[in-house]
Write a protein that holds these residues in place. Sequence first.
Motif, mmCIF file in Angstrom:
data_model
loop_
_atom_site.group_PDB
_atom_site.id
_atom_site.type_symbol
_atom_site.label_atom_id
_atom_site.label_comp_id
_atom_site.label_asym_id
_atom_site.label_seq_id
_atom_site.Cartn_x
_atom_site.Cartn_y
_atom_site.Cartn_z
ATOM 1 N N VAL A 1 0.836 -1.199 0.000
ATOM 2 C CA VAL A 1 0.000 0.000 0.000
ATOM 3 C C VAL A 1 0.869 1.246 0.000
ATOM 4 O O VAL A 1 0.552 2.241 -0.640
ATOM 5 N N SER A 2 1.941 1.149 0.679
ATOM 6 C CA SER A 2 2.898 2.245 0.681
ATOM 7 C C SER A 2 4.276 1.632 0.812
ATOM 8 O O SER A 2 4.417 0.452 1.119
ATOM 9 N N GLY A 3 5.284 2.394 0.545
ATOM 10 C CA GLY A 3 6.625 1.865 0.667
ATOM 11 C C GLY A 3 7.519 2.439 -0.420
ATOM 12 O O GLY A 3 7.182 3.426 -1.084
ATOM 13 N N THR A 4 8.593 1.772 -0.635
ATOM 14 C CA THR A 4 9.587 2.263 -1.578
ATOM 15 C C THR A 4 9.470 1.501 -2.901
ATOM 16 O O THR A 4 8.695 0.546 -3.030
ATOM 17 N N GLN A 5 10.269 1.930 -3.855
ATOM 18 C CA GLN A 5 10.325 1.221 -5.131
ATOM 19 C C GLN A 5 10.836 -0.211 -4.929
ATOM 20 O O GLN A 5 10.462 -1.112 -5.656
ATOM 21 N N ARG A 6 11.670 -0.376 -3.930
ATOM 22 C CA ARG A 6 12.180 -1.717 -3.620
ATOM 23 C C ARG A 6 11.030 -2.637 -3.214
ATOM 24 O O ARG A 6 10.972 -3.798 -3.623
ATOM 25 N N ASP A 7 10.099 -2.125 -2.408
ATOM 26 C CA ASP A 7 8.933 -2.911 -1.989
ATOM 27 C C ASP A 7 8.088 -3.315 -3.195
ATOM 28 O O ASP A 7 7.607 -4.445 -3.291
ATOM 29 N N VAL A 8 7.906 -2.382 -4.120
ATOM 30 C CA VAL A 8 7.131 -2.679 -5.332
ATOM 31 C C VAL A 8 7.865 -3.715 -6.180
ATOM 32 O O VAL A 8 7.256 -4.652 -6.708
ATOM 33 N N GLY A 9 9.168 -3.577 -6.293
ATOM 34 C CA GLY A 9 9.959 -4.544 -7.065
ATOM 35 C C GLY A 9 9.872 -5.939 -6.471
ATOM 36 O O GLY A 9 9.717 -6.934 -7.197
ATOM 37 N N LEU A 10 9.976 -6.039 -5.146
ATOM 38 C CA LEU A 10 9.863 -7.344 -4.494
ATOM 39 C C LEU A 10 8.462 -7.930 -4.674
ATOM 40 O O LEU A 10 8.304 -9.147 -4.851
ATOM 41 N N ILE B 1 6.526 -7.446 -7.278
ATOM 42 C CA ILE B 1 6.439 -7.931 -8.657
ATOM 43 C C ILE B 1 7.142 -9.285 -8.792
ATOM 44 O O ILE B 1 6.644 -10.195 -9.451
ATOM 45 N N VAL B 2 8.287 -9.420 -8.138
ATOM 46 C CA VAL B 2 9.002 -10.704 -8.181
ATOM 47 C C VAL B 2 8.170 -11.801 -7.523
ATOM 48 O O VAL B 2 8.045 -12.912 -8.066
ATOM 49 N N ASP B 3 7.570 -11.516 -6.372
ATOM 50 C CA ASP B 3 6.732 -12.507 -5.682
ATOM 51 C C ASP B 3 5.484 -12.842 -6.500
ATOM 52 O O ASP B 3 5.049 -13.995 -6.554
ATOM 53 N N LEU B 4 4.908 -11.836 -7.148
ATOM 54 C CA LEU B 4 3.729 -12.047 -7.983
ATOM 55 C C LEU B 4 4.069 -12.946 -9.174
ATOM 56 O O LEU B 4 3.317 -13.872 -9.506
ATOM 57 N N ALA B 5 5.210 -12.705 -9.785
ATOM 58 C CA ALA B 5 5.638 -13.538 -10.914
ATOM 59 C C ALA B 5 5.902 -14.970 -10.449
ATOM 60 O O ALA B 5 5.578 -15.937 -11.152
ATOM 61 N N ALA B 6 6.465 -15.134 -9.265
ATOM 62 C CA ALA B 6 6.738 -16.478 -8.732
ATOM 63 C C ALA B 6 5.438 -17.234 -8.477
ATOM 64 O O ALA B 6 5.335 -18.432 -8.764
#
Length: 86
Positions: free
Chosen positions: A53-62, A64-69
């Motif tokens: 919901v909030s956070g850094t670009q790193r949180d969004v990147g992680l 996306i990686v978890d979603l792809a997994a």
Amino acid sequence: MIRALVAFLYIMWQPVLMVFACLILAALLSACATTSTIPPQLLSCAAQPPAPVSGTQRDVGLYIVDLAAAGDDCRTKINTIRGLQE
């Protein structure tokens, strides 16, 4: 005399041949009815990770990686099930 012998052998062997034919037919039909049991671990996919919901670009990147997994987990399981069904 030979005709009587042939008729006698036909009468004697007809039930045996009929049973043999029925056994072969049953074996062939049971081969068509094979079912493959799908292992339970293939029937559920990894859960979709919660979106940040909030956070850094790193949180969004992680995320996306978890979603792809999670998506890859489901695709792999579906392809495995498809392979079992063929």
